[in-house]
Write a protein that holds these residues in place. Structure first.
Motif, PDB file in Angstrom:
ATOM      1  N   LEU A  34      16.076 102.381  96.384  1.00 50.86           N
ATOM      2  CA  LEU A  34      14.920 102.350  95.487  1.00 50.86           C
ATOM      3  C   LEU A  34      14.423 100.917  95.295  1.00 50.86           C
ATOM      4  CD1 LEU A  34      15.634 105.316  94.990  1.00 50.86           C
ATOM      5  CD2 LEU A  34      15.390 104.917  92.546  1.00 50.86           C
ATOM      6  N   PRO A  54      22.800 107.090  86.287  1.00 48.64           N
ATOM      7  CA  PRO A  54      24.265 107.171  86.228  1.00 48.64           C
ATOM      8  C   PRO A  54      24.714 108.359  85.395  1.00 48.64           C
ATOM      9  CG  PRO A  54      23.469 105.445  84.759  1.00 48.64           C
ATOM     10  CD  PRO A  54      22.271 105.957  85.514  1.00 48.64           C
ATOM     11  N   VAL A  72      15.069 104.087  86.220  1.00 51.16           N
ATOM     12  CA  VAL A  72      15.005 105.162  87.213  1.00 51.16           C
ATOM     13  C   VAL A  72      16.395 105.475  87.747  1.00 51.16           C
ATOM     14  CG1 VAL A  72      12.572 104.899  87.853  1.00 51.16           C
ATOM     15  CG2 VAL A  72      14.300 103.563  89.054  1.00 51.16           C
ATOM     16  N   GLY A  73      17.319 104.542  87.620  1.00 49.69           N
ATOM     17  CA  GLY A  73      18.713 104.807  87.983  1.00 49.69           C
ATOM     18  C   GLY A  73      19.236 105.943  87.111  1.00 49.69           C
ATOM     19  N   ALA A 119      24.707 102.821  88.412  1.00 52.19           N
ATOM     20  CA  ALA A 119      25.849 102.769  87.495  1.00 52.19           C
ATOM     21  C   ALA A 119      25.362 102.276  86.132  1.00 52.19           C
ATOM     22  CB  ALA A 119      26.912 101.825  88.051  1.00 52.19           C
ATOM     23  N   THR A 130      16.992 100.164  88.846  1.00 47.30           N
ATOM     24  CA  THR A 130      17.330 101.162  89.881  1.00 47.30           C
ATOM     25  C   THR A 130      18.835 101.330  90.053  1.00 47.30           C
ATOM     26  OG1 THR A 130      17.517  99.696  91.816  1.00 47.30           O
ATOM     27  CG2 THR A 130      15.291 100.343  91.169  1.00 47.30           C
ATOM     28  N   VAL A 131      19.615 100.754  89.161  1.00 48.50           N
ATOM     29  CA  VAL A 131      21.076 100.750  89.358  1.00 48.50           C
ATOM     30  C   VAL A 131      21.674 102.141  89.129  1.00 48.50           C
ATOM     31  CG1 VAL A 131      23.257  99.775  88.507  1.00 48.50           C
ATOM     32  CG2 VAL A 131      21.246  98.294  88.830  1.00 48.50           C
ATOM     33  N   SER A 152      27.521  99.559  97.754  1.00 46.74           N
ATOM     34  CA  SER A 152      26.284  98.746  97.807  1.00 46.74           C
ATOM     35  C   SER A 152      26.145  98.056  99.160  1.00 46.74           C
ATOM     36  CB  SER A 152      26.245  97.692  96.684  1.00 46.74           C
ATOM     37  OG  SER A 152      26.286  98.301  95.425  1.00 46.74           O
ATOM     38  N   GLN A 211      23.374  91.975  91.971  1.00 42.31           N
ATOM     39  CA  GLN A 211      24.696  91.560  91.491  1.00 42.31           C
ATOM     40  C   GLN A 211      25.088  90.181  92.029  1.00 42.31           C
ATOM     41  OE1 GLN A 211      27.564  95.239  91.398  1.00 42.31           O
ATOM     42  NE2 GLN A 211      25.965  95.642  92.874  1.00 42.31           N
ATOM     43  N   THR A 249       9.488 107.271  93.609  1.00 42.40           N
ATOM     44  CA  THR A 249      10.206 107.035  92.348  1.00 42.40           C
ATOM     45  C   THR A 249       9.941 105.624  91.813  1.00 42.40           C
ATOM     46  OG1 THR A 249      11.912 108.602  92.984  1.00 42.40           O
ATOM     47  CG2 THR A 249      12.519 107.003  91.303  1.00 42.40           C
ATOM     48  N   GLY A 261      18.694  95.728  91.049  1.00 41.02           N
ATOM     49  CA  GLY A 261      19.381  96.462  92.117  1.00 41.02           C
ATOM     50  C   GLY A 261      18.545  96.484  93.381  1.00 41.02           C
ATOM     51  N   SER A 306      11.634 107.432  84.160  1.00 40.08           N
ATOM     52  CA  SER A 306      10.610 108.049  84.993  1.00 40.08           C
ATOM     53  C   SER A 306      11.309 108.812  86.110  1.00 40.08           C
ATOM     54  CB  SER A 306       9.700 106.956  85.574  1.00 40.08           C
ATOM     55  OG  SER A 306       8.644 107.508  86.317  1.00 40.08           O
ATOM     56  N   MET A 307      10.800 110.007  86.390  1.00 32.27           N
ATOM     57  CA  MET A 307      11.414 110.845  87.429  1.00 32.27           C
ATOM     58  C   MET A 307      10.415 111.095  88.561  1.00 32.27           C
ATOM     59  SD  MET A 307      13.338 114.477  86.876  1.00 32.27           S
ATOM     60  CE  MET A 307      11.883 115.499  86.906  1.00 32.27           C
ATOM     61  N   ILE A 308      10.766 110.730  89.738  1.00 29.17           N
ATOM     62  CA  ILE A 308       9.951 110.817  90.964  1.00 29.17           C
ATOM     63  C   ILE A 308       8.454 110.653  90.663  1.00 29.17           C
ATOM     64  CG2 ILE A 308      11.636 111.881  92.470  1.00 29.17           C
ATOM     65  CD1 ILE A 308      10.322 114.645  91.881  1.00 29.17           C
ATOM     66  N   TRP A 323      26.642 114.786  88.051  1.00 34.25           N
ATOM     67  CA  TRP A 323      25.614 115.399  87.188  1.00 34.25           C
ATOM     68  C   TRP A 323      25.971 116.832  86.798  1.00 34.25           C
ATOM     69  CZ3 TRP A 323      20.874 113.729  90.680  1.00 34.25           C
ATOM     70  CH2 TRP A 323      20.712 112.332  90.584  1.00 34.25           C
ATOM     71  N   CYS A 376      11.340 109.890  98.479  1.00 29.76           N
ATOM     72  CA  CYS A 376      11.984 109.802  97.158  1.00 29.76           C
ATOM     73  C   CYS A 376      11.965 108.352  96.675  1.00 29.76           C
ATOM     74  CB  CYS A 376      13.405 110.353  97.151  1.00 29.76           C
ATOM     75  SG  CYS A 376      14.220 110.039  95.565  1.00 29.76           S
TER      76      CYS A 376
HETATM   77  P1  NAP Z   1      21.480 102.597  96.114  1.00 27.69           P
HETATM   78  O1  NAP Z   1      20.797 102.468  97.430  1.00 27.69           O
HETATM   79  O2  NAP Z   1      22.954 102.760  96.072  1.00 27.69           O
HETATM   80  O3  NAP Z   1      21.041 101.331  95.244  1.00 27.69           O
HETATM   81  C1  NAP Z   1      21.573 101.076  93.963  1.00 27.69           C
HETATM   82  C2  NAP Z   1      21.741  99.570  93.795  1.00 27.69           C
HETATM   83  O4  NAP Z   1      22.225  99.329  92.470  1.00 27.69           O
HETATM   84  C3  NAP Z   1      22.779  98.951  94.708  1.00 27.69           C
HETATM   85  O5  NAP Z   1      22.278  98.604  95.960  1.00 27.69           O
HETATM   86  C4  NAP Z   1      23.191  97.721  93.924  1.00 27.69           C
HETATM   87  O6  NAP Z   1      22.225  96.687  94.129  1.00 27.69           O
HETATM   88  C5  NAP Z   1      23.067  98.186  92.473  1.00 27.69           C
HETATM   89  N1  NAP Z   1      24.370  98.582  91.923  1.00 27.69           N
HETATM   90  C6  NAP Z   1      25.195  99.568  92.368  1.00 27.69           C
HETATM   91  N2  NAP Z   1      26.305  99.654  91.596  1.00 27.69           N
HETATM   92  C7  NAP Z   1      26.166  98.707  90.640  1.00 27.69           C
HETATM   93  C8  NAP Z   1      26.965  98.300  89.533  1.00 27.69           C
HETATM   94  N3  NAP Z   1      28.154  98.885  89.268  1.00 27.69           N
HETATM   95  N4  NAP Z   1      26.484  97.313  88.738  1.00 27.69           N
HETATM   96  C9  NAP Z   1      25.312  96.714  88.999  1.00 27.69           C
HETATM   97  N5  NAP Z   1      24.533  97.043  90.038  1.00 27.69           N
HETATM   98  C10 NAP Z   1      24.943  98.027  90.847  1.00 27.69           C
HETATM   99  O7  NAP Z   1      20.904 103.839  95.305  1.00 27.69           O
HETATM  100  P2  NAP Z   1      19.415 104.442  95.293  1.00 27.69           P
HETATM  101  O8  NAP Z   1      19.349 105.548  96.276  1.00 27.69           O
HETATM  102  O9  NAP Z   1      18.449 103.347  95.310  1.00 27.69           O
HETATM  103  O10 NAP Z   1      19.408 105.167  93.850  1.00 27.69           O
HETATM  104  C11 NAP Z   1      19.588 104.389  92.678  1.00 27.69           C
HETATM  105  C12 NAP Z   1      19.711 105.264  91.453  1.00 27.69           C
HETATM  106  O11 NAP Z   1      18.468 105.907  91.207  1.00 27.69           O
HETATM  107  C13 NAP Z   1      20.736 106.400  91.582  1.00 27.69           C
HETATM  108  O12 NAP Z   1      21.380 106.556  90.333  1.00 27.69           O
HETATM  109  C14 NAP Z   1      19.869 107.598  91.893  1.00 27.69           C
HETATM  110  O13 NAP Z   1      20.464 108.817  91.529  1.00 27.69           O
HETATM  111  C15 NAP Z   1      18.674 107.305  91.048  1.00 27.69           C
HETATM  112  N6  NAP Z   1      17.442 107.995  91.439  1.00 27.69           N
HETATM  113  C16 NAP Z   1      16.607 108.379  90.465  1.00 27.69           C
HETATM  114  C17 NAP Z   1      15.400 108.968  90.770  1.00 27.69           C
HETATM  115  C18 NAP Z   1      14.427 109.311  89.696  1.00 27.69           C
HETATM  116  O14 NAP Z   1      13.566 110.170  89.921  1.00 27.69           O
HETATM  117  N7  NAP Z   1      14.498 108.673  88.554  1.00 27.69           N
HETATM  118  C19 NAP Z   1      15.069 109.192  92.112  1.00 27.69           C
HETATM  119  C20 NAP Z   1      15.947 108.764  93.101  1.00 27.69           C
HETATM  120  C21 NAP Z   1      17.129 108.161  92.752  1.00 27.69           C
HETATM  121  P3  NAP Z   1      22.662  95.149  94.295  1.00 27.69           P
HETATM  122  O15 NAP Z   1      23.667  95.156  95.412  1.00 27.69           O
HETATM  123  O16 NAP Z   1      21.390  94.476  94.607  1.00 27.69           O
HETATM  124  O17 NAP Z   1      23.239  94.708  92.993  1.00 27.69           O
END
Ligand code: NAP
Ligand code: ZN
Length: 346
Positions: free
Chosen positions: A185, A269, A266-267, A246, A243-244, A332, A205, A161, A181, A290-292, A51, A157
């Motif tokens: 999250l 990348p 919310v993901g 990537a 929530t992905v 993952s 996936q 979120t 995902g 949407s953010m938190i 970022w 978080c």
């Molecule tokens: P995480 O535990 O790593 O979960 C992400 C999930 O996405 C993985 O478990 C996997 O699920 C899937 N995934 C990962 N790489 C992938 C790919 N290349 N293609 C398809 N699916 C994939 O991460 P997290 O902590 O939940 O956070 C998820 C995202 O949300 C991050 O980008 C984070 O920065 C963001 N985030 C945003 C906010 C907000 O306020 N908007 C707050 C917190 C986090 P499967 O194995 O089930 O496919």
């Protein structure tokens, strides 16, 4: 006050033990003796420079639970001995329309992030991979005593979120919700959407975590690696929460939405996502983010989780396992949140 912490010395470098300074407890502050700190994928994006440039050395961690050990003279909201939590935000102006309406995360002057942000006093914030933190009392949440402290930590978080958009987009009885995902999250989104009464589908996936997904409350589980999934589920959801961490094929997921359906991202990348506008025009679909969530809403989410017996499934680790945990999150390979036992920092 000098306290132990784990910090990233530079972008992409492994985290290592260090000490950091915490400010003196001001009139409206609380001092928290940290018990647990969750590892969010956002910590990894930040440390890896996904970022953009960051102020290093950087102590990540924005899912924090601990006990209050000191309060400032003006604090009535929290008392010494209370179990409390801190999420992604440690300050906001408190005066703008957004703060007034409970959307402090969208504060006009900018919310102050729990780490790698400039606080209102000009100092750089440092996060929860640490033994203690001093936080403005209005940005500290009460953790219901019925929740296990480690399992409650990711709610700060991952919980808010997913709760916030599920509520905003009216997940509930009669609504079909897909969660893309099943990570930190995602596993909260499934539990919360189920508790809200929605019909929940996991889009992962692979089918590796199917049993877990169904146990967490999903009604259906599909693998996105199987192209038939997108045909079988075409035009069937009211809400898709992505929530992905990537890039995903946004247009393919928009195709899963019924009339007036919304895909909420919310993901976060690093790279931009492409949208085929025809996938939006058809069925009057929306693509949103949407953010938190705000402070009052975060408290509401914690109380909702306590009421429904919901929490995170966590793997508690020692602080010296944090770099290994980062590798596993990136692969993952997390079921479903790593939480650092802060007593291993002493
Ligand atoms: P995480 O535990 O790593 O979960 C992400 C999930 O996405 C993985 O478990 C996997 O699920 C899937 N995934 C990962 N790489 C992938 C790919 N290349 N293609 C398809 N699916 C994939 O991460 P997290 O902590 O939940 O956070 C998820 C995202 O949300 C991050 O980008 C984070 O920065 C963001 N985030 C945003 C906010 C907000 O306020 N908007 C707050 C917190 C986090 P499967 O194995 O089930 O496919
Ligand atoms: Zn986070």
């Amino acid at each position: 006050m000098r306290v132990n912490a784990y910090a990233a010395p530079a972008a992409g470098q492994p985290l290592a033990p260090t000490t950091i300074e915490r400010r003196e407890v001001g009139a409206n502050d609380v001092l928290i003796d940290i018990e647990y700190a969750g590892i969010c994928h956002s910590d990894i994006h930040t440390v890896n420079g996904d970022w953009g440039p960051q102020p290093f050395p950087l102590v990540p961690g924005h899912e924090i639970v601990g006990r209050v050990t000191e309060v400032g003279s003006g604090v009535s909201r929290h008392q010494v001995g209370d179990r409390v939590g801190v999420g992604c935000m440690v300050n906001s102006c408190g005066e703008c329309d957004r703060c007034a309406s409970g959307d402090e995360q969208y504060c006009v002057q900018g919310m102050v992030g729990t780490y790698a942000a400039t606080d209102r006093d000009g100092t750089t914030t440092q996060g929860g991979y640490s033994t203690h933190v001093v936080v403005d009392a209005d940005h500290v949440l009460s953790i219901p005593e019925s929740l296990d402290a480690a399992a409650a930590t990711p709610l700060l978080c991952a919980g808010i979120t997913t709760y916030s958009p599920l509520k905003h987009w009216n997940a509930g009885p009669g609504k079909k919700v897909a969660v893309v995902g099943l990570g930190g999250l995602g596993h909260m989104a499934v539990q919360i959407a189920h508790a809200m009464g929605a019909e929940v589908t996991v889009l992962s996936q692979s089918l590796k975590k199917q049993e877990d997904g169904l146990r967490l409350g999903a009604d259906h589980y599909f693998a996105t690696s199987d192209p038939d999934t997108f045909e079988a589920l075409a035009e069937s959801f009211d809400l898709v929460i992505n929530t992905v961490s990537a890039r995903i094929d946004v247009s393919a997921y928009l195709g899963l939405l019924d009339v007036n359906g919304a895909l909420v991202n919310v993901g976060a990348p690093a790279e931009p996502l492409d949208v085929n506008v025809f996938a939006l025009l058809s069925n009057r679909r929306s693509f949103s983010g949407s953010m938190i969530g705000g402070i009052a809403e975060t408290q509401e989410m914690l109380d909702f989780c306590a009421e429904h017996g919901i929490a995170s499934e966590v793997e508690v680790i020692r602080a010296d396992q944090v770099n290994e945990a980062y590798e596993r999150v990136l692969a993952s390979d997390v079921r479903y949140r790593f939480v650092i036992d802060a007593s291993t920092l002493d």
